[in-house]
Design an enzyme around this catalytic site. Structure first.
Site, mmCIF file in Angstrom:
data_model
loop_
_atom_site.group_PDB
_atom_site.id
_atom_site.type_symbol
_atom_site.label_atom_id
_atom_site.label_comp_id
_atom_site.label_asym_id
_atom_site.label_seq_id
_atom_site.Cartn_x
_atom_site.Cartn_y
_atom_site.Cartn_z
ATOM 1 N N ASP A 3 5.496 67.498 160.334
ATOM 2 C CA ASP A 3 5.024 66.404 160.606
ATOM 3 C C ASP A 3 5.716 65.628 160.044
ATOM 4 O OD1 ASP A 3 4.255 66.557 162.981
ATOM 5 O OD2 ASP A 3 2.211 67.409 162.249
ATOM 6 N N HIS A 37 11.006 68.251 163.993
ATOM 7 C CA HIS A 37 10.094 67.691 163.943
ATOM 8 C C HIS A 37 8.654 68.910 165.206
ATOM 9 C CE1 HIS A 37 6.833 65.121 163.859
ATOM 10 N NE2 HIS A 37 7.628 63.609 163.873
#
Length: 565
Positions: free
Chosen positions: A539, A535
């Site tokens: 995304d 992350h």
């Protein structure tokens, strides 16, 4: 003068290893390139050859101990430094020739067929026999010591895991020395024989009267079990134990590893090789016999209890539960298990990992694969599974979404987008999980990918893959394969930023549209694809788009052109 042998570099990313077994003892004489120790790393198991000829004076690292690359392993000298060995009375006899002509004399002692002129000849080495072939087994010598050979004349037959072939002589001359006996293994580049001029071979030929004495010495020393055991077939009772002992001494590390993987006790295996030596084929045959015997044992309880309907069913189910011999024991974790544990924990600590799951309908793809697999195998010589289609679709997705084919710097300030798609494939092997890499997978078609998968995955399971082939991945694919599992959340293989987990394909009812656009319930082949990503770089929306690309590509299954359909 003594030489300290250090642990050599065993691959680009290998920094240390574990000593699994010493192949020599203190006081033993070794030749150049003779394997002296087995080392296990997080990539592969390998043998370390001796860089010099001499006598093992001191072993510096014990078995089961870890050692870093460049650290001292063993001391090899002229034998003067190993005064504590029990065979002190024999040491002067060995030291004298070593002091005068160490390399030449040691080679003569080890090779019973060596001639006096061997040092003047040309060494014939095992040539490269294919891109993935690293060794072969000498099946038959086509020439004998003292026989003339011409350039390119077949000299020896060699069997590999790929093909059986003949090795031609690179020069013309007389066969002076045979270094590797029949049924022994040789690595690519290892010296097989020595070929020289006829004059070099004439010296031993003129000493024909001394031949019987040489023959008697060979009988006394167990250095040539192959020829002597053939000659002494008559006294079967005496030769049997000797054959067994010699066979045990000639069990190669590869054969021993295979026996351990298959759970075969070598003491119960009768060798069919020269001198009763146990070969790979013998171990495999014993393993197959062991597996084929298992169902017979399981079926027996049901046959012996026909009285009640319920009882046989219960008895038949009991043998299916096999109790492992490791129950209630404690053992040191294998090195590969230690490394996997360390890297998985590090991966979770390094990156912020999140998983998104997508269900993909593989009905059309499975039908396409079933339609093309027979012709593909006949045409390409490779097995067509669904994995090449997955890899192909993934490489196309990586080219469209480069953030999944990247890596982040330790200070979080830079992201490197890789210029090629190097796909790592998680493979379940007898040693544990390994990840061989298909380099430049984005440049390959379905056929090329299928061949690469069969090659690297097969060699990973056999322990024949090199350290370089286990490093350099930019994206990883893991699959449950035949072990089952609807879906799972794999851990990222650092320094990758993503890994794709593919669950098992199962037939389930699903709502689809018919030709008229109506919703209907149909049986479809469905699988869950779980994408774990970092992350810090990726995304959730990116992950959704990546998986949607895979879904569309695989559900359309538009690979007909690449398959020649």
């Amino acid at each position: 003068m003594s030489t300290t042998v250090e642990l050599p570099a065993l691959g680009e990313s290998v920094t240390e290893g574990t000593i699994t077994r010493w192949l020599v003892e203190v006081g033993e004489t070794v030749s150049v390139d003779q394997p002296i120790v087995e080392v296990s790393t997080d990539k592969v198991d390998t043998e370390v050859p001796s860089p010099v000829a001499g006598v093992i004076e001191e072993i510096l690292v014990e078995e089961d101990e870890d050692i870093e690359v460049g650290a001292p392993l063993v001391v090899i000298g002229d034998g003067s430094g190993s005064a504590s060995k029990e065979e002190a009375d024999q040491a002067p006899a060995k030291e004298a020739p070593v002091a005068e002509e160490a390399p030449a004399e040691e080679k003569k002692e080890e090779a019973p067929a060596a001639s006096a002129g061997s040092s003047e000849g040309t060494e014939v080495t095992l040539p490269a026999l294919g891109e993935s072939v690293t060794e072969g087994t000498i099946t038959r010598w086509l020439k004998e010591i003292g026989e003339e050979v011409a350039v390119d004349e077949p000299l020896v037959e060699v069997s590999t895991d790929k093909v059986d072939t003949e090795v031609p002589s690179p020069v013309a001359g007389t066969l002076l020395e045979i270094r590797i006996q029949e049924d022994e293994d040789a690595e690519v580049g290892q010296v097989l024989a020595v070929i020289g001029s006829a004059s070099a071979a004439s010296a031993p030929a003129e000493k024909a009267p001394e031949a019987p004495a040489a023959e008697e010495k060979k009988e006394e020393a167990p250095a040539a079990p192959a020829e002597e055991e053939k000659k002494e077939e008559a006294p079967a009772a005496d030769s049997a134990p000797a054959s067994e002992n010699t066979g045990e001494a000639y069990v190669t590390p590869l054969v021993r590893k295979l026996a351990k993987q298959e759970g075969v006790d070598l003491s119960t295996v009768k060798g069919t090789g020269v001198g009763g030596r146990i070969r790979k084929q013998d171990v495999q045959a014993a393993a197959d016999a062991k597996k084929s015997a298992a169902p017979a044992v399981e079926a027996k309880p049901a046959a012996e209890a026909p009285a009640a309907n319920a009882a046989p069913a219960q008895k038949a189910a009991a043998p299916a539960v096999e109790k492992s011999s490791k129950r209630g024991t404690t053992e040191k974790a294998p090195r590969i298990r230690q490394v996997v544990a360390k890297r998985m924990v590090e991966s979770l600590a390094i990156s912020a990992q999140l998983t998104t799951v997508q269900e993909i309908d593989l009905t059309r793809l499975m039908a396409l694969r079933n339609k093309a697999k027979d012709g593909f195998a006949a045409r390409e010589g490779a097995k067509l599974t669904v994995l090449p289609f997955f890899v192909k679709a993934v490489t196309e997705a990586l080219q469209q979404f480069p953030q999944f084919n990247s890596s982040m710097s330790e200070d979080f300030k830079e992201i490197t987008y890789h210029g090629s798609e190097n796909v790592g494939l998680a493979v379940d092997t007898p040693r544990g999980l390994m990840v061989p890499v298909i380099k430049d997978a984005g440049d390959l078609n379905i056929s090329g990918i299928a061949k690469k998968i069969g090659d690297v995955a097969g060699r990973a399971r056999d322990g024949q893959v090199s350290p370089e082939e286990l490093s350099g991945s930019t994206f990883t694919i893991s699959s449950t394969g035949q072990t089952g599992g609807v879906f799972f959340t794999p851990i990222i293989n650092q320094p990758n930023v993503a890994i794709l987990g593919i669950g098992s394909t199962n037939k389930r009812p699903a709502i689809v549209q018919d030709a008229d656009g109506n919703d209907v319930i149909a049986v479809r082949s469905l699988a869950y694809f779980s994408l774990t990503y970092d992350h810090r770089v990726v995304d959730g929306a990116d992950a959704g788009r990546f998986l949607n690309f895979l879904k569309t590509r695989l559900e359309e299954a538009a690979f007909d052109a690449e398959l020649g359909l």
